[in-house]
Design a protein around this motif. Structure first.
Motif, PDB file in Angstrom:
ATOM      1  N   ALA A  60       0.858  -1.144   0.135  1.00  9.96           N
ATOM      2  CA  ALA A  60       0.016  -0.009  -0.014  1.00  9.96           C
ATOM      3  C   ALA A  60       0.938   1.245   0.145  1.00  9.96           C
ATOM      4  N   VAL A  61       0.406   2.384  -0.202  1.00  8.09           N
ATOM      5  CA  VAL A  61       1.132   3.666  -0.056  1.00  8.09           C
ATOM      6  C   VAL A  61       0.277   4.560   0.682  1.00  8.09           C
ATOM      7  N   ARG A  62       0.906   5.169   1.789  1.00 12.85           N
ATOM      8  CA  ARG A  62      -0.070   6.119   2.653  1.00 12.85           C
ATOM      9  C   ARG A  62       0.986   7.432   2.504  1.00 12.85           C
ATOM     10  N   PRO A  66       5.818   3.845   1.069  1.00 13.49           N
ATOM     11  CA  PRO A  66       5.401   2.217   0.730  1.00 13.49           C
ATOM     12  C   PRO A  66       5.188   1.477   2.071  1.00 13.49           C
ATOM     13  N   ILE A  67       4.186   1.138   2.360  1.00 13.78           N
ATOM     14  CA  ILE A  67       3.487   0.321   3.302  1.00 13.78           C
ATOM     15  C   ILE A  67       3.337  -1.153   3.097  1.00 13.78           C
ATOM     16  N   GLY A  68       4.069  -2.221   3.871  1.00 14.95           N
ATOM     17  CA  GLY A  68       3.667  -3.481   3.738  1.00 14.95           C
ATOM     18  C   GLY A  68       2.439  -3.741   4.617  1.00 14.95           C
ATOM     19  N   VAL A  69       1.601  -4.536   3.739  1.00 14.57           N
ATOM     20  CA  VAL A  69       0.294  -4.826   4.552  1.00 14.57           C
ATOM     21  C   VAL A  69       0.270  -6.358   4.952  1.00 14.57           C
ATOM     22  N   LEU A  80       7.647 -10.178   7.649  1.00 13.95           N
ATOM     23  CA  LEU A  80       7.303  -9.317   6.471  1.00 13.95           C
ATOM     24  C   LEU A  80       8.714  -9.005   6.008  1.00 13.95           C
ATOM     25  N   SER A  81       8.939  -8.969   4.700  1.00 12.69           N
ATOM     26  CA  SER A  81      10.309  -8.657   4.082  1.00 12.69           C
ATOM     27  C   SER A  81      10.227  -8.024   2.712  1.00 12.69           C
ATOM     28  N   VAL A  82      11.148  -7.263   2.494  1.00 15.71           N
ATOM     29  CA  VAL A  82      11.200  -6.763   1.109  1.00 15.71           C
ATOM     30  C   VAL A  82      12.553  -7.033   0.831  1.00 15.71           C
ATOM     31  N   TYR A  83      12.972  -7.119  -0.393  1.00  9.13           N
ATOM     32  CA  TYR A  83      14.205  -7.347  -0.892  1.00  9.13           C
ATOM     33  C   TYR A  83      14.365  -7.332  -2.365  1.00  9.13           C
ATOM     34  N   GLU A  84      15.627  -7.020  -2.858  1.00 11.62           N
ATOM     35  CA  GLU A  84      15.964  -6.889  -4.274  1.00 11.62           C
ATOM     36  C   GLU A  84      15.790  -8.084  -4.762  1.00 11.62           C
ATOM     37  N   VAL A 110       2.786  -1.832   7.950  1.00 13.66           N
ATOM     38  CA  VAL A 110       4.247  -1.693   8.220  1.00 13.66           C
ATOM     39  C   VAL A 110       4.960  -0.713   7.318  1.00 13.66           C
ATOM     40  N   GLU A 111       5.369   0.309   7.686  1.00 12.44           N
ATOM     41  CA  GLU A 111       6.196   1.388   6.890  1.00 12.44           C
ATOM     42  C   GLU A 111       7.454   0.511   6.558  1.00 12.44           C
TER      43      GLU A 111
END
Length: 190
Positions: A60-62, A66-69, A80-84, A110-111
């Motif tokens: 999501a975007v607030r 960028p926000i992980g839901v 919760l993870s973000v990766y290249e 989570v932002e």
């Protein structure tokens, strides 16, 4: 000698002597086949089936953040993870940002790269920002693993208020959906 299906099966599993009588010990080849078959039947219930990955994570975007839901399941360890997203042939190490903690059954927002939710911890912080032209994957888990959401910074502009970017099936591009419809479907995974 008697005939019938029972005797026929015994003949298959045992050696038959020169008089047509069933010998006491099964033929060595049949003994190996029988052992393999019985072993497979006994071990089958012990083999683990992995449940399918579920669409329980979205982007999501607030404001401009960028926000992980993540839809968490009560009592389950969640992450919760973000990766290249790098090619499999790449020798470079995985660059990621990860938070984890206990799932409460709540929808967790989570932002990315921000402070973790109360009671959660940052486990990995090698990734600190999103850069234009780089492919990323948002991933999560709570009782089940999530279907990853692949995105670039260009995708952030597509996500409106009360919307999320979500991948509902493997090998399909992520799509913008209402957050309410995403949450309703994700709750079924718990």
């Amino acid at each position: 000698m008697e005939s019938g299906p029972g005797v026929y099966c015994l003949k298959l599993l045992a050696a038959v002597d020169s008089r047509g009588e069933i010998a006491q010990r099964p033929h060595p080849i049949m003994r190996r086949l029988l052992t393999t078959f019985v072993g497979a039947i006994l071990l089958w219930p012990l083999s683990a089936c992995t449940p399918p990955h579920e669409p329980i994570v979205a982007l999501a975007v607030r404001g401009d953040r960028p926000i992980g839901v993540l839809v968490t399941c009560a009592g389950s360890f969640s992450s919760l993870s973000v990766y290249e997203d790098r090619p499999a042939s790449s020798d470079a190490s995985l660059v990621a940002w990860t938070v984890d903690g206990d799932g409460t059954g709540e929808v967790l927002e989570v932002e990315l790269f921000g402070p973790p939710p109360l009671g959660w911890q940052v486990r990995e912080d090698a990734l600190t920002e999103l850069r234009a032209g780089v492919q990323y994957s948002l991933w999560g888990a709570s009782r089940r693993y999530a279907i990853s959401v692949d995105f670039t910074t260009a995708d952030l502009a597509r996500i409106g208020p009360d919307q999320v970017l979500v991948a509902e099936h493997y090998h399909e591009a992520a799509q913008v959906k209402s957050q309410d419809s995403f949450v309703d479907k994700a709750r079924d995974a718990c």
